[in-house]
Design a protein around this motif. Structure first.
Motif, PDB file in Angstrom:
ATOM      1  N   ASN A  32       0.859  -1.175   0.000  1.00 20.90           N
ATOM      2  CA  ASN A  32       0.000   0.000   0.000  1.00 20.90           C
ATOM      3  C   ASN A  32       0.900   1.231   0.000  1.00 20.90           C
ATOM      4  OD1 ASN A  32      -1.675   2.158   0.621  1.00 20.90           O
ATOM      5  ND2 ASN A  32      -2.971   0.981   1.969  1.00 20.90           N
ATOM      6  N   ALA A  33       1.159   1.776   1.135  1.00 17.05           N
ATOM      7  CA  ALA A  33       2.012   2.963   1.225  1.00 17.05           C
ATOM      8  C   ALA A  33       3.430   2.579   1.625  1.00 17.05           C
ATOM      9  CB  ALA A  33       1.457   3.951   2.238  1.00 17.05           C
ATOM     10  N   MET A  34       4.374   3.354   1.152  1.00 18.23           N
ATOM     11  CA  MET A  34       5.772   3.269   1.583  1.00 18.23           C
ATOM     12  C   MET A  34       6.246   4.668   1.906  1.00 18.23           C
ATOM     13  SD  MET A  34       7.580   0.667  -1.136  1.00 18.23           S
ATOM     14  CE  MET A  34       8.972   0.286  -0.057  1.00 18.23           C
ATOM     15  N   GLY A  35       7.268   4.755   2.731  1.00 16.89           N
ATOM     16  CA  GLY A  35       7.780   6.089   3.005  1.00 16.89           C
ATOM     17  C   GLY A  35       8.794   6.093   4.115  1.00 16.89           C
ATOM     18  N   TRP A  36       8.890   7.260   4.747  1.00 17.88           N
ATOM     19  CA  TRP A  36       9.930   7.484   5.740  1.00 17.88           C
ATOM     20  C   TRP A  36       9.396   8.255   6.947  1.00 17.88           C
ATOM     21  CZ3 TRP A  36      14.757   5.530   4.457  1.00 17.88           C
ATOM     22  CH2 TRP A  36      14.927   5.147   3.127  1.00 17.88           C
ATOM     23  N   TYR A  37       9.831   7.830   8.103  1.00 17.61           N
ATOM     24  CA  TYR A  37       9.695   8.586   9.337  1.00 17.61           C
ATOM     25  C   TYR A  37      11.107   8.948   9.789  1.00 17.61           C
ATOM     26  CZ  TYR A  37       4.713   7.748  10.239  1.00 17.61           C
ATOM     27  OH  TYR A  37       3.339   7.747  10.187  1.00 17.61           O
ATOM     28  N   ARG A  38      11.199   9.893  10.691  1.00 13.04           N
ATOM     29  CA  ARG A  38      12.482  10.212  11.306  1.00 13.04           C
ATOM     30  C   ARG A  38      12.295  10.474  12.782  1.00 13.04           C
ATOM     31  NH1 ARG A  38      13.649  16.170   8.537  1.00 13.04           N
ATOM     32  NH2 ARG A  38      12.019  17.331   9.676  1.00 13.04           N
ATOM     33  N   ALA A  40      14.615  12.282  15.946  1.00 15.69           N
ATOM     34  CA  ALA A  40      15.790  12.940  16.497  1.00 15.69           C
ATOM     35  C   ALA A  40      15.875  12.631  17.988  1.00 15.69           C
ATOM     36  CB  ALA A  40      15.701  14.445  16.267  1.00 15.69           C
ATOM     37  N   PRO A  41      17.058  12.716  18.583  1.00 12.82           N
ATOM     38  CA  PRO A  41      17.197  12.419  20.015  1.00 12.82           C
ATOM     39  C   PRO A  41      16.262  13.278  20.855  1.00 12.82           C
ATOM     40  CG  PRO A  41      19.345  12.550  18.980  1.00 12.82           C
ATOM     41  CD  PRO A  41      18.357  12.991  17.944  1.00 12.82           C
ATOM     42  N   GLY A  42      15.515  12.629  21.740  1.00 16.49           N
ATOM     43  CA  GLY A  42      14.626  13.343  22.634  1.00 16.49           C
ATOM     44  C   GLY A  42      13.323  13.799  22.016  1.00 16.49           C
ATOM     45  N   LYS A  43      13.090  13.416  20.753  1.00 16.80           N
ATOM     46  CA  LYS A  43      11.871  13.839  20.071  1.00 16.80           C
ATOM     47  C   LYS A  43      11.060  12.632  19.621  1.00 16.80           C
ATOM     48  CE  LYS A  43      13.532  18.310  18.417  1.00 16.80           C
ATOM     49  NZ  LYS A  43      13.643  19.219  17.246  1.00 16.80           N
ATOM     50  N   GLN A  44       9.794  12.889  19.342  1.00 16.30           N
ATOM     51  CA  GLN A  44       8.931  11.812  18.852  1.00 16.30           C
ATOM     52  C   GLN A  44       9.231  11.527  17.380  1.00 16.30           C
ATOM     53  OE1 GLN A  44       4.876  13.117  19.712  1.00 16.30           O
ATOM     54  NE2 GLN A  44       4.829  11.799  21.506  1.00 16.30           N
ATOM     55  N   ARG A  45       8.939  10.286  16.971  1.00 20.32           N
ATOM     56  CA  ARG A  45       9.083   9.945  15.571  1.00 20.32           C
ATOM     57  C   ARG A  45       8.041  10.716  14.765  1.00 20.32           C
ATOM     58  NH1 ARG A  45       9.961   3.720  13.710  1.00 20.32           N
ATOM     59  NH2 ARG A  45      11.614   4.021  15.261  1.00 20.32           N
ATOM     60  N   GLU A  46       8.471  11.270  13.628  1.00 19.29           N
ATOM     61  CA  GLU A  46       7.554  12.063  12.813  1.00 19.29           C
ATOM     62  C   GLU A  46       7.602  11.625  11.355  1.00 19.29           C
ATOM     63  OE1 GLU A  46       8.583  16.207  12.683  1.00 19.29           O
ATOM     64  OE2 GLU A  46      10.651  15.826  12.048  1.00 19.29           O
ATOM     65  N   LEU A  47       6.481  11.780  10.671  1.00 20.15           N
ATOM     66  CA  LEU A  47       6.415  11.443   9.262  1.00 20.15           C
ATOM     67  C   LEU A  47       7.248  12.434   8.454  1.00 20.15           C
ATOM     68  CD1 LEU A  47       5.113   9.808   6.890  1.00 20.15           C
ATOM     69  CD2 LEU A  47       3.333  11.586   6.870  1.00 20.15           C
ATOM     70  N   VAL A  48       8.043  11.899   7.546  1.00 18.69           N
ATOM     71  CA  VAL A  48       8.806  12.735   6.612  1.00 18.69           C
ATOM     72  C   VAL A  48       8.081  12.789   5.267  1.00 18.69           C
ATOM     73  CG1 VAL A  48      10.988  13.046   5.411  1.00 18.69           C
ATOM     74  CG2 VAL A  48      10.971  12.123   7.745  1.00 18.69           C
ATOM     75  N   ALA A  49       7.741  11.641   4.743  1.00 22.47           N
ATOM     76  CA  ALA A  49       7.015  11.571   3.478  1.00 22.47           C
ATOM     77  C   ALA A  49       6.519  10.153   3.275  1.00 22.47           C
ATOM     78  CB  ALA A  49       7.886  11.988   2.300  1.00 22.47           C
ATOM     79  N   ALA A  50       5.364  10.038   2.638  1.00 25.57           N
ATOM     80  CA  ALA A  50       4.804   8.731   2.308  1.00 25.57           C
ATOM     81  C   ALA A  50       4.181   8.810   0.924  1.00 25.57           C
ATOM     82  CB  ALA A  50       3.765   8.310   3.335  1.00 25.57           C
ATOM     83  N   ILE A  51       4.225   7.690   0.213  1.00 22.57           N
ATOM     84  CA  ILE A  51       3.649   7.638  -1.131  1.00 22.57           C
ATOM     85  C   ILE A  51       2.845   6.359  -1.257  1.00 22.57           C
ATOM     86  CG2 ILE A  51       5.827   6.674  -2.034  1.00 22.57           C
ATOM     87  CD1 ILE A  51       5.141   8.104  -4.710  1.00 22.57           C
ATOM     88  N   GLU A  52       1.621   6.500  -1.720  1.00 22.71           N
ATOM     89  CA  GLU A  52       0.755   5.345  -1.893  1.00 22.71           C
ATOM     90  C   GLU A  52       0.997   4.712  -3.266  1.00 22.71           C
ATOM     91  OE1 GLU A  52      -3.019   7.239  -1.137  1.00 22.71           O
ATOM     92  OE2 GLU A  52      -2.982   6.564   0.954  1.00 22.71           O
ATOM     93  N   TYR A  93      16.529   8.069  10.181  1.00 21.90           N
ATOM     94  CA  TYR A  93      15.428   7.971   9.226  1.00 21.90           C
ATOM     95  C   TYR A  93      15.053   6.498   9.059  1.00 21.90           C
ATOM     96  CZ  TYR A  93      15.761  12.870   7.941  1.00 21.90           C
ATOM     97  OH  TYR A  93      15.732  14.246   7.966  1.00 21.90           O
ATOM     98  N   TYR A  94      13.770   6.212   9.198  1.00 20.94           N
ATOM     99  CA  TYR A  94      13.270   4.840   9.150  1.00 20.94           C
ATOM    100  C   TYR A  94      12.311   4.680   7.971  1.00 20.94           C
ATOM    101  CZ  TYR A  94      15.067   4.511  13.902  1.00 20.94           C
ATOM    102  OH  TYR A  94      15.881   4.515  15.008  1.00 20.94           O
ATOM    103  N   CYS A  95      12.589   3.709   7.154  1.00 15.67           N
ATOM    104  CA  CYS A  95      11.695   3.365   6.064  1.00 15.67           C
ATOM    105  C   CYS A  95      10.556   2.491   6.594  1.00 15.67           C
ATOM    106  CB  CYS A  95      12.483   2.600   4.996  1.00 15.67           C
ATOM    107  SG  CYS A  95      11.503   1.895   3.670  1.00 15.67           S
ATOM    108  N   PHE A  96       9.375   2.662   6.032  1.00 13.78           N
ATOM    109  CA  PHE A  96       8.272   1.773   6.389  1.00 13.78           C
ATOM    110  C   PHE A  96       7.534   1.347   5.122  1.00 13.78           C
ATOM    111  CE2 PHE A  96       4.254   3.961   5.637  1.00 13.78           C
ATOM    112  CZ  PHE A  96       4.663   5.268   5.463  1.00 13.78           C
TER     113      PHE A  96
END
Length: 122
Positions: A32-38, A40-52, A93-96
């Motif tokens: 379905n979708a693929m993309g990236w989250y990131r 940083a130290p001390g911060k929550q994981r956030e969406l960088v970009a996703a593409i369906e 940066y984490y791919c999903f």
């Protein structure tokens, strides 16, 4: 067994560019979708970009105009072109990939890559 293999992280100066790639392999149904989250130290994981799979793209304002996401459905691969990098882009940066669990596409499971470090510093 599904694997997401990432590459392309590293150290770059402010204003520079990096290109991340992520390839999904194994005995998998369509994605379905693929993309990236990131994260940083001390911060929550956030969406960088996703593409369906139909090409629809989601990304926050903080990266629009600087980051471009693309994918090859046949190769189960997604890329993230990052330009005009800023120190605040420094993160892991984490791919999903949201991979369907059956041929009827009734549901999907989220799979993650191992992460790749991006450091923007002079």
């Amino acid at each position: 067994q599904v694997q997401l293999v990432e590459s392309g992280g590293g150290l770059v100066q402010p204003g520079g560019s990096l290109r991340l790639s992520c390839a999904a392999s194994g005995n998998i149904f369509p994605i379905n979708a693929m993309g990236w989250y990131r994260q940083a130290p001390g911060k929550q994981r956030e969406l960088v970009a996703a593409i369906e799979s139909d090409g629809n793209i989601m990304s926050p304002d903080s990266v629009k105009g600087r980051f471009t996401i693309s994918r090859d459905n046949a190769k189960n691969t997604v890329w993230l072109q990052m330009n005009s990098l800023k120190p605040e882009d420094t993160a892991a940066y984490y791919c999903f990939a949201n991979i369907y669990t059956d041929a009827d596409r009734m549901g999907f499971t989220v799979h993650w890559g191992q992460g790749t470090q991006v450091t923007v510093s002079s």
